[in-house]
Design a protein around this motif. Structure first.
Motif, PDB file in Angstrom:
ATOM      1  N   SER A 149       0.750  -1.122  -0.012  1.00  0.00           N
ATOM      2  CA  SER A 149       0.023  -0.194   0.029  1.00  0.00           C
ATOM      3  C   SER A 149       0.781   1.279  -0.107  1.00  0.00           C
ATOM      4  N   ALA A 150       0.226   2.554  -0.228  1.00  0.00           N
ATOM      5  CA  ALA A 150       1.107   3.713  -0.216  1.00  0.00           C
ATOM      6  C   ALA A 150       1.244   4.229   0.931  1.00  0.00           C
ATOM      7  N   THR A 151       0.676   3.514   2.058  1.00  0.00           N
ATOM      8  CA  THR A 151       1.221   3.921   3.562  1.00  0.00           C
ATOM      9  C   THR A 151       2.156   2.987   3.963  1.00  0.00           C
ATOM     10  N   ILE A 184      13.197  14.683  10.432  1.00  0.00           N
ATOM     11  CA  ILE A 184      14.232  13.991  10.165  1.00  0.00           C
ATOM     12  C   ILE A 184      13.578  12.639   9.419  1.00  0.00           C
ATOM     13  N   LEU A 185      12.581  12.178   9.729  1.00  0.00           N
ATOM     14  CA  LEU A 185      12.158  10.830   8.846  1.00  0.00           C
ATOM     15  C   LEU A 185      11.739  11.346   7.813  1.00  0.00           C
ATOM     16  N   LYS A 186      10.854  12.496   7.337  1.00  0.00           N
ATOM     17  CA  LYS A 186      10.462  12.963   6.174  1.00  0.00           C
ATOM     18  C   LYS A 186      11.608  13.222   5.213  1.00  0.00           C
ATOM     19  N   ASP A 187      12.645  13.976   5.925  1.00  0.00           N
ATOM     20  CA  ASP A 187      13.830  14.099   4.822  1.00  0.00           C
ATOM     21  C   ASP A 187      14.240  12.943   4.493  1.00  0.00           C
ATOM     22  N   LEU A 188      14.517  11.741   5.363  1.00  0.00           N
ATOM     23  CA  LEU A 188      15.071  10.701   4.985  1.00  0.00           C
ATOM     24  C   LEU A 188      14.451  10.077   3.883  1.00  0.00           C
ATOM     25  N   ALA A 228       2.032  12.604   3.373  1.00  0.00           N
ATOM     26  CA  ALA A 228       1.415  12.534   4.650  1.00  0.00           C
ATOM     27  C   ALA A 228       2.251  11.827   5.915  1.00  0.00           C
ATOM     28  N   PHE A 229       2.213  12.265   7.175  1.00  0.00           N
ATOM     29  CA  PHE A 229       3.015  11.557   8.243  1.00  0.00           C
ATOM     30  C   PHE A 229       2.108  11.883   9.703  1.00  0.00           C
ATOM     31  N   GLN A 259       2.824   8.234   4.337  1.00  0.00           N
ATOM     32  CA  GLN A 259       2.136   7.966   3.171  1.00  0.00           C
ATOM     33  C   GLN A 259       2.806   8.609   2.058  1.00  0.00           C
ATOM     34  N   LEU A 260       3.115   7.627   1.144  1.00  0.00           N
ATOM     35  CA  LEU A 260       3.978   8.215  -0.280  1.00  0.00           C
ATOM     36  C   LEU A 260       2.875   8.410  -1.459  1.00  0.00           C
ATOM     37  N   ALA A 261       3.481   8.757  -2.460  1.00  0.00           N
ATOM     38  CA  ALA A 261       2.542   9.207  -3.592  1.00  0.00           C
ATOM     39  C   ALA A 261       1.732   7.955  -4.362  1.00  0.00           C
ATOM     40  N   SER A 262       2.475   6.660  -4.102  1.00  0.00           N
ATOM     41  CA  SER A 262       2.037   5.639  -4.960  1.00  0.00           C
ATOM     42  C   SER A 262       2.181   4.312  -4.109  1.00  0.00           C
ATOM     43  N   VAL A 263       1.643   3.132  -4.747  1.00  0.00           N
ATOM     44  CA  VAL A 263       1.948   2.054  -3.904  1.00  0.00           C
ATOM     45  C   VAL A 263       3.773   1.477  -4.425  1.00  0.00           C
TER      46      VAL A 263
END
Length: 498
Positions: A420-422, A436-440, A450-451, A464-468
């Motif tokens: 899944s994308a999440t 830090i995690l988002k930058d990683l 989203a986070f 959550q990322l843009a796609s699976v």
């Protein structure tokens, strides 16, 4: 109350901020969280049981679509139905709500092409001259009220009672006949109404009965009605309690189909197979029974063949991390003379089946990969005289510290979900912040949408990322990433969304 027609869909529809029941009904429906490569056929299949689809606009880049039903009543029926039985496409939940638009305008070239496809889909799906209501505006009836059901990946016994439990959620089940043909467990099931059969097929085709196995493949039968002669564990007429059991008779037959003693394939009392816990997989229809798994020796079915790989980007470690989400990978071998293919050996047949059911058809490095059972009993390690490249293409992971399922009773057994994308992140040190995690992830080229930290445990978070496809790449690249001197990030797929 109405709004202007939707003539340009270049953004998301305004979401209803109140409960669905409080949203204003509209013939236009807004579908969200669709698979990125969704087809018009899959979208329309969700709506056809409830009425004719007039217009369709798909927004693949936003994982959304808009449907205009032929009437507001049809839209209301569809929303109300899916409120109690949420739909899924490829094991991914789909959210449906009323749009704040009253109609769709499809006057540009792209949407005109969509309408041509829509007409072809709808025309093929609607049985000529056979509507559920006299004015032709009601539900589209199925060709008949009898479904033919094939159960694939039969790791647990599927009883007549289980089928009745599942399908009765969609209408009154009158009769069921089960049998085995071509080494496959099959059933014929008759509803009281063809519309109920259409609902059941649209909602259940491709779903798993139990966790990660017993997959339903559903078609309409050519039979208009079933003739059940016996009420027993192989056939049942729920409208007639007076039928004999046929226990003293030869194997029952119905309309020329022999019914072998299917019940003999499984012991009368089932017990959980030791050492083979079952993971909770979304999309399963009933809780797993306490059963003894009926499977061939692991040496036959624990090796998977993975094809259509990108030979420039794939590696044994990459496949070890990805397939390790669904079981403990023992060995990986990329074929020396055909590097777009690889063999992946799992610990046992159950893990191989889980990996195959969840990863077959997913995108890896831009390619749609195929995962099937291999005929090889084990993955052979290179011989002593093998070249350096051949040795690099085969790796033994049997002693890896990254195995997720080596501890009996591990919580990981309860957290196996489809890609899944999440992503679910865990083992996060207290010193590591959201930024830090988002930058990683973003510095590796992934689009973080989203986070959210878990409220009760900041050692875990959802991202959550843009796609699976991006999430698969991120899991491969960042699982076991070192966050401080003694803590490594753990990454898995989540069933939740942010």
């Amino acid at each position: 109350m109405s709004s202007a027609p939707l003539s340009s869909v270049d953004g998301t529809d305004r979401l209803c901020v109140s409960e669905r029941a409080q949203c204003i009904p509209s013939p236009v429906l807004h579908l969200r969280q669709l698979p990125a490569d969704i087809s018009e056929q899959e979208v329309v299949a969700l709506a056809l049981p409830f009425g004719r689809v007039s217009k369709l606009i798909t927004l693949r880049t936003k994982n959304q679509a808009f449907l205009e039903m032929s009437s507001e009543e049809a839209a209301v029926t569809m929303v109300n139905y899916y409120a109690s039985a949420p739909p899924t496409i490829r094991n991914q939940p789909v959210f449906i709500q009323y749009s704040n638009h009253r109609e769709l305008k499809t006057n540009n070239l792209t949407n005109q092409r969509t309408q041509v496809a829509l007409q072809a889909i709808s025309g093929a799906a609607v049985h000529s001259g056979n509507m559920a209501s006299g004015d032709g505006q009601g539900l589209v009836a199925a060709p008949c009220a009898v479904l033919r059901i094939i159960v694939e990946n039969l790791f647990y016994p599927v009883t007549l009672e289980v089928l009745q439990q599942i399908f009765s959620k969609f209408g009154s089940v009158l009769k069921i006949i089960t049998f085995t043909r071509n080494n496959q467990f099959q059933a014929l099931l008759q509803f009281s109404d063809a519309v109920h059969a259409q609902h059941a097929k649209a909602s259940l085709d491709g779903q798993n009965i139990y966790n990660g196995c017993c997959t339903l493949r559903i078609d309409f039968s050519k039979l208009s009605a079933l003739n059940v002669k016996y009420n027993n564990d192989k056939s049942r007429d729920f409208t007639r309690a007076d039928l004999p059991t046929g226990e003293l008779e030869p194997a029952a037959t119905a309309f020329g189909v022999a019914l072998p003693p299917y019940g003999a394939a499984f012991p009368p009392t089932f017990h959980q197979h030791a050492g083979l816990p079952v993971a909770a997989v979304p999309g399963s229809l009933v809780s797993p029974p306490r059963v003894s798994l009926q499977m061939a020796p692991p040496a036959v079915y624990s090796v998977l063949l993975v094809s259509n790989l990108d030979p420039e980007r794939v590696s044994p470690h990459c496949l070890f991390i990805l397939f390790g989400v669904y079981g403990d990978v023992q060995r990986v071998k990329i074929l020396f003379n055909k590097k777009e293919n690889a063999l992946v050996q799992m610990s046992d047949a159950t893990q191989a089946q889980l990996a195959m059911s969840h990863l077959n058809g997913q995108r890896l490095h831009g390619n749609v990969i195929r995962v099937t059972l291999s005929k090889h009993p084990v993955v052979q390690l290179p011989r002593g005289g093998a070249g350096q490249e051949e040795q690099t293409l085969t790796q033994d992971f049997s002693g890896s510290a990254l195995h997720r399922f080596k501890k009996p009773g591990s919580k990981n057994f309860n957290n196996i979900f489809p890609p899944s994308a999440t992503l679910h992140l865990s083992n996060i040190p207290s010193s590591v912040s959201e930024e830090i995690l988002k930058d990683l992830f973003s510095t590796r080229g992934f689009s973080v949408k989203a986070f959210k930290f878990f409220q009760k445990d900041r050692k875990m978070a959802l991202l959550q990322l843009a796609s699976v496809e991006e999430a698969i790449e991120a899991l491969i690249g960042l699982h076991d990433h070192q966050l401080d001197h003694n803590q490594h990030l753990r990454v898995s797929f989540s069933k939740s969304t942010i």
